[in-house]
Scaffold this active site. Structure first.
Site, PDB file in Angstrom:
ATOM      1  N   LEU A   1      -1.233  -4.208   5.435  1.00 46.07           N
ATOM      2  CA  LEU A   1      -2.247  -3.935   6.453  1.00 46.07           C
ATOM      3  C   LEU A   1      -1.579  -3.904   7.832  1.00 46.07           C
ATOM      4  O   LEU A   1      -0.737  -4.750   8.139  1.00 46.07           O
ATOM      5  CB  LEU A   1      -3.335  -5.014   6.415  1.00 46.07           C
ATOM      6  CG  LEU A   1      -4.586  -4.740   7.249  1.00 46.07           C
ATOM      7  CD1 LEU A   1      -5.351  -3.534   6.689  1.00 46.07           C
ATOM      8  CD2 LEU A   1      -5.500  -5.965   7.267  1.00 46.07           C
ATOM      9  N   ILE A   2      -1.947  -2.940   8.631  1.00 42.06           N
ATOM     10  CA  ILE A   2      -1.376  -2.830   9.980  1.00 42.06           C
ATOM     11  C   ILE A   2      -2.109  -3.800  10.901  1.00 42.06           C
ATOM     12  O   ILE A   2      -3.347  -3.841  10.920  1.00 42.06           O
ATOM     13  CB  ILE A   2      -1.528  -1.388  10.505  1.00 42.06           C
ATOM     14  CG1 ILE A   2      -0.822  -0.396   9.581  1.00 42.06           C
ATOM     15  CG2 ILE A   2      -0.998  -1.267  11.931  1.00 42.06           C
ATOM     16  CD1 ILE A   2       0.676  -0.568   9.509  1.00 42.06           C
TER      17      ILE A   2
ATOM     18  N   HIS B   1      -3.599   9.365   1.617  1.00 40.47           N
ATOM     19  CA  HIS B   1      -4.111   8.665   0.440  1.00 40.47           C
ATOM     20  C   HIS B   1      -4.187   9.680  -0.704  1.00 40.47           C
ATOM     21  O   HIS B   1      -4.613  10.817  -0.482  1.00 40.47           O
ATOM     22  CB  HIS B   1      -5.505   8.091   0.740  1.00 40.47           C
ATOM     23  CG  HIS B   1      -6.068   7.289  -0.384  1.00 40.47           C
ATOM     24  ND1 HIS B   1      -5.646   6.011  -0.674  1.00 40.47           N
ATOM     25  CD2 HIS B   1      -7.007   7.596  -1.322  1.00 40.47           C
ATOM     26  CE1 HIS B   1      -6.307   5.560  -1.723  1.00 40.47           C
ATOM     27  NE2 HIS B   1      -7.133   6.492  -2.145  1.00 40.47           N
TER      28      HIS B   1
ATOM     29  N   GLU C   1       0.497  16.759  -1.255  1.00 39.99           N
ATOM     30  CA  GLU C   1       0.745  15.892  -0.098  1.00 39.99           C
ATOM     31  C   GLU C   1       1.946  16.390   0.695  1.00 39.99           C
ATOM     32  O   GLU C   1       1.932  16.397   1.932  1.00 39.99           O
ATOM     33  CB  GLU C   1       1.039  14.455  -0.553  1.00 39.99           C
ATOM     34  CG  GLU C   1      -0.165  13.713  -1.091  1.00 39.99           C
ATOM     35  CD  GLU C   1       0.188  12.306  -1.542  1.00 39.99           C
ATOM     36  OE1 GLU C   1       1.135  11.705  -1.014  1.00 39.99           O
ATOM     37  OE2 GLU C   1      -0.492  11.803  -2.461  1.00 39.99           O
TER      38      GLU C   1
HETATM   39  C1  GRF Z   1       1.647   8.752  -1.982  1.00 42.94           C
HETATM   40  O1  GRF Z   1       1.020   9.064  -3.178  1.00 42.94           O
HETATM   41  C2  GRF Z   1       0.628   8.543  -0.910  1.00 42.94           C
HETATM   42  O2  GRF Z   1      -0.551   9.256  -1.106  1.00 42.94           O
HETATM   43  C3  GRF Z   1       0.334   7.068  -1.001  1.00 42.94           C
HETATM   44  O3  GRF Z   1       1.547   6.472  -1.381  1.00 42.94           O
HETATM   45  C4  GRF Z   1       2.350   7.418  -2.046  1.00 42.94           C
HETATM   46  C5  GRF Z   1       3.668   7.419  -1.355  1.00 42.94           C
HETATM   47  O4  GRF Z   1       4.633   8.150  -2.055  1.00 42.94           O
HETATM   48  N1  GRF Z   1      -0.196   6.553   0.224  1.00 42.94           N
HETATM   49  P1  GRF Z   1       6.070   8.358  -1.411  1.00 42.94           P
HETATM   50  O5  GRF Z   1       6.657   6.995  -1.138  1.00 42.94           O
HETATM   51  O6  GRF Z   1       5.887   9.151  -0.157  1.00 42.94           O
HETATM   52  O7  GRF Z   1       6.859   9.094  -2.443  1.00 42.94           O
END
Ligand code: GRF
Length: 235
Positions: free
Chosen positions: A94-95, A111, A181
Site C-alpha cells: 500500500l502506498i 490492474h 497491458e
Molecule cells: C500485472 O499483471 C499487473 O496488472 C499487476 O501486476 C502484474 C505485474 O506484472 N498489477 P509485471 O511485474 O509487470 O510483469
C-alpha cells in the site's frame, strides 16, 4: 509532433517480474525525443525482484526499500530525486497516504482485470484471474487507473477488453491480459506524463481513449489495438 520541452522524471514501483516496467522503458526508448518522461528510479519491496535487474540493465537507479523507507520515508525518497510521476507496475504494498496525496493525478496503476470487479485488497496476481474464471465472465482485460487511498479504487483511465476462452487456464488468461497491458500501460503513462490525460478537481478523467474502439477488439487483434491507442494517446 512537437518535441516536449521538459520531460517528467518517473519512478516505477514493482514487486515482481517487471515486464510492464520493461514495456514502459522500451516505449519511451522507441519514442526517442518525443517521449514525455524518463524512468529514473525503480523501487521494490523485494531485494531479488527481477524488476530491479531490468532497471539495472537499463542503467536506471534501482533500490530495494525496507519497511521503514516504504512507510515513513517514501515521499522524501521521491522528493530527493525530483520525481514528478509515480507508476505502479505490480507493486504489492500500500502506498503511504502522504505520497498518495502529494501525487494525486500523478500516480497510476495497472490492474489485470476490469475494475471495479475483481479488485481490492488481496486481489493480485493469479488470484485475479482465478476469480475471473470462477465467475464465468466472458470478458476480462487490464484497467489503468489513477491511484487514491484505497486499493484499485482510483479513477479509471483506460480499459481494454480481452476475451475469456472456454478452455482458459489462469496462465493462458494471464498471458493474454498482460500482453495487452504491455501495449496499453506505456501509452497511458506517456499520455499522463505529457498532460494529455488528466485527473480533474472533480475526480473525472479527461483525455481518455474512447471505448467504441475497444468494442471492436477480438482475440489476436493486437496490431489494431496498438494503432487505435497510438491514434488516441499519441506517440
Ligand atoms: C500485472 O499483471 C499487473 O496488472 C499487476 O501486476 C502484474 C505485474 O506484472 N498489477 P509485471 O511485474 O509487470 O510483469
Amino acid at each position: 509532433m512537437a518535441v516536449p520541452t521538459s520531460r517528467s522524471r518517473v519512478a516505477v514501483f514493482a514487486s515482481g517480474g517487471g515486464s510492464n516496467l520493461q514495456a514502459i522503458i522500451d516505449h519511451f526508448t522507441a519514442l526517442g525525443p518525443q517521449r514525455s518522461g524518463d524512468v529514473v528510479f525503480v523501487a521494490s519491496d523485494r531485494a531479488g525482484a527481477p524488476a530491479l535487474h531490468r532497471a539495472h540493465a537499463a542503467g536506471i537507479e534501482a533500490v530495494a526499500l525496507n519497511a521503514k523507507a516504504r512507510a515513513g520515508g517514501l515521499l522524501q525518497e521521491l522528493a530527493t530525486r525530483g520525481i514528478m510521476h509515480v507508476v505502479l507496475a505490480g507493486y504489492l504494498q500500500l502506498i503511504p497516504l502522504d505520497v498518495v496525496q502529494s501525487f494525486r493525478g500523478r500516480m497510476v496503476n495497472v490492474h489485470p482485470a476490469l475494475l471495479p470487479s475483481f479488485g481490492g485488497l488481496g486481489m493480485y496476481g493469479e488470484r485475479v484471474h482465478s476469480a475471473v474464471l470462477a465467475s464465468g465472465a466472458r470478458v476480462s482485460g487490464p484497467t489503468v487507473h489513477f491511484v487514491d487511498e484505497v486499493y484499485d479504487r482510483g479513477a479509471i483511465i483506460a480499459q481494454w477488453p480481452v476475451p475469456v476462452a472456454p478452455n482458459d487456464s489462469v496462465a493462458s488468461l494471464a498471458a493474454r491480459v498482460v500482453a495487452v497491458e504491455h501495449l496499453l500501460y506505456p501509452r497511458v503513462v506517456h499520455a499522463v506524463c505529457c498532460g494529455r490525460i488528466r485527473l480533474g478537481d472533480d475526480g473525472r478523467v479527461t483525455g481518455v481513449p474512447p471505448l467504441e474502439s475497444a468494442a471492436a477488439f477480438s482475440m489476436g487483434d493486437y496490431v489494431r489495438l496498438r494503432q487505435s491507442l497510438d491514434q488516441w494517446l499519441g506517440t
